[in-house]
Design an enzyme around this catalytic site. Sequence first.
Site, PDB file in Angstrom:
ATOM      1  N   LYS A  96      -2.621  -2.055   7.934  1.00 21.32           N
ATOM      2  CA  LYS A  96      -2.646  -3.516   8.024  1.00 21.32           C
ATOM      3  C   LYS A  96      -1.835  -4.154   6.897  1.00 21.32           C
ATOM      4  O   LYS A  96      -1.435  -3.499   5.946  1.00 21.32           O
ATOM      5  CB  LYS A  96      -4.087  -4.005   8.030  1.00 21.32           C
ATOM      6  CG  LYS A  96      -4.669  -4.021   9.438  1.00 21.32           C
ATOM      7  CD  LYS A  96      -3.922  -4.998  10.330  1.00 21.32           C
ATOM      8  CE  LYS A  96      -4.438  -4.907  11.761  1.00 21.32           C
ATOM      9  NZ  LYS A  96      -3.538  -5.524  12.733  1.00 21.32           N
ATOM     10  N   ASP A 144       0.884  -1.162   0.000  1.00 20.59           N
ATOM     11  CA  ASP A 144       0.000   0.000   0.000  1.00 20.59           C
ATOM     12  C   ASP A 144       0.923   1.212   0.000  1.00 20.59           C
ATOM     13  O   ASP A 144       1.624   1.464   0.979  1.00 20.59           O
ATOM     14  CB  ASP A 144      -0.865  -0.046   1.266  1.00 20.59           C
ATOM     15  CG  ASP A 144      -1.717   1.202   1.458  1.00 20.59           C
ATOM     16  OD1 ASP A 144      -1.527   2.175   0.699  1.00 20.59           O
ATOM     17  OD2 ASP A 144      -2.566   1.207   2.370  1.00 20.59           O
ATOM     18  N   TYR A 164       2.139   1.683  14.415  1.00 22.88           N
ATOM     19  CA  TYR A 164       1.034   1.352  13.517  1.00 22.88           C
ATOM     20  C   TYR A 164       1.248   1.980  12.143  1.00 22.88           C
ATOM     21  O   TYR A 164       1.419   3.187  12.031  1.00 22.88           O
ATOM     22  CB  TYR A 164      -0.297   1.828  14.098  1.00 22.88           C
ATOM     23  CG  TYR A 164      -1.456   1.501  13.193  1.00 22.88           C
ATOM     24  CD1 TYR A 164      -1.703   0.179  12.825  1.00 22.88           C
ATOM     25  CD2 TYR A 164      -2.269   2.492  12.685  1.00 22.88           C
ATOM     26  CE1 TYR A 164      -2.740  -0.141  11.977  1.00 22.88           C
ATOM     27  CE2 TYR A 164      -3.326   2.177  11.839  1.00 22.88           C
ATOM     28  CZ  TYR A 164      -3.544   0.870  11.488  1.00 22.88           C
ATOM     29  OH  TYR A 164      -4.574   0.550  10.642  1.00 22.88           O
TER      30      TYR A 164
HETATM   31  P1  13P Z   1      -4.938   0.064   5.495  1.00 24.42           P
HETATM   32  O1  13P Z   1      -4.271  -0.918   6.405  1.00 24.42           O
HETATM   33  O2  13P Z   1      -5.694  -0.607   4.399  1.00 24.42           O
HETATM   34  O3  13P Z   1      -3.981   1.095   5.002  1.00 24.42           O
HETATM   35  O4  13P Z   1      -6.035   0.796   6.357  1.00 24.42           O
HETATM   36  C1  13P Z   1      -5.618   1.418   7.515  1.00 24.42           C
HETATM   37  C2  13P Z   1      -6.705   1.940   8.368  1.00 24.42           C
HETATM   38  O5  13P Z   1      -6.391   2.498   9.408  1.00 24.42           O
HETATM   39  C3  13P Z   1      -8.107   1.782   7.994  1.00 24.42           C
HETATM   40  O6  13P Z   1      -8.960   2.386   8.915  1.00 24.42           O
HETATM   41 MG    MG Z   2      -4.881  -1.708   2.834  1.00 28.93          MG
END
Ligand code: 13P
Ligand code: MG
Length: 373
Positions: A233, A12, A230
């Site tokens: 994901k 990402d 963080y």
């Molecule tokens: P991603 O992990 O897809 O970038 O999304 C992060 C997020 O905080 C969604 O609320």
């Molecule tokens: Mg994502």
Amino acid sequence: MVRTTVTVIKADVGSVAGHHRPHQKMIDYAKRKLAEAEETGLLKSFYVYSIGDDIGLVMTHHRGEGDSEIHKLAWDTFKEITEKIAKPLKLYGAGQDLLKESFSGNVRGMGPGVAELEFEERASDPIVVFAADKTEPGAWNLPLYKIFADPFNTAGLVIDPKLHEGFIFEIVNIREGTKVKLKAPEELYDILGLLGTPGTYCVSKVYRASDGEPAAAASISRLSLLAGRYVGKDEPVLIVRAQSGFPAIGEILAPFAIPYLVAGWMRGSHNGPLMPVSFRKHSAISFFDGPPRVIAMGWQIADGKLVGVDGVEPADLFDDPFWDYSRQLASQIAIYMRTMGEFMPARLEPSELEYTTLPQILKRLEKKFELIK
Ligand code: 13P
Ligand code: MG
Ligand code: 13P
């Protein structure tokens, strides 16, 4: 016989409208870059997909797993997309998953997720590549168990002599960096004892027990553990070989019919149902930044190349009215889970939130606590 490698590397590196989907220019850039590599002969074929805010590069070649040139191609592609498109357009989370400055031989540990499978081509070799958004690698534990170890899911385990001897699971402890091989059905309960803790144990590979043939490979990186904070994901990917001595496509898709709960979703901090979607029809990520979702792309591999339904365009395996039922169910579960707000188990447990923002909030309260006398 020539051996073919399927490498999927994803990241990402920025998206439009929050964590929603990449800009079309990013996809086009990746296609151009990989087309050049196909012309020079580095790649035999490729396909660029997106799911949610993730971009994935599916590449076939004859260079084996962990090849530094293939990994560098993917790294450079994501780096250039970040610098040339995501940053100038101020896309959300530009360069999000690129945790290191310079490339050092392999993308493992650098942010992008990778799954690779090298095998000798059979007379006909169908594969499925699954990709998920708004969740983590442990999301594959339940379906992989069902596909390769549960005879109530996979009829072939009972009926087909080649599957009947079972499968070997390579399971990684992603917190400690250790791995173990366990065989189904003999060590079924041990396998379940580990796979039931998907935040720590993930399946990295599956082999057919009768001859050691590789059957599946998954990406296992956890961004927060790598980065210590963080960063979104992990959006895992999974490659599975199908038919003629492996589970049939229908057995491989079946575990996704009842959406099970996975960690991720809003702020990477919630349990939500994994919704199977068509990558052509369902690109929006809209309810509470989700719900978490999975796409399934189907190909044949022939002479080192991806063969789809039209050129390299894959079969869209969740594009069948059957899965409307699963999507309805996922919506109901998602709404139900939201009624619990920030109460566990809707919200993840504290150890899973270690690298998110809640611990910072709670730290402020520490000095207000008094001992109970
Ligand atoms: P991603 O992990 O897809 O970038 O999304 C992060 C997020 O905080 C969604 O609320
Ligand atoms: Mg994502
Ligand atoms: P195969 O052995 O040809 O994979 O048979 C299984 C099948 O086609 C059922 O879908």
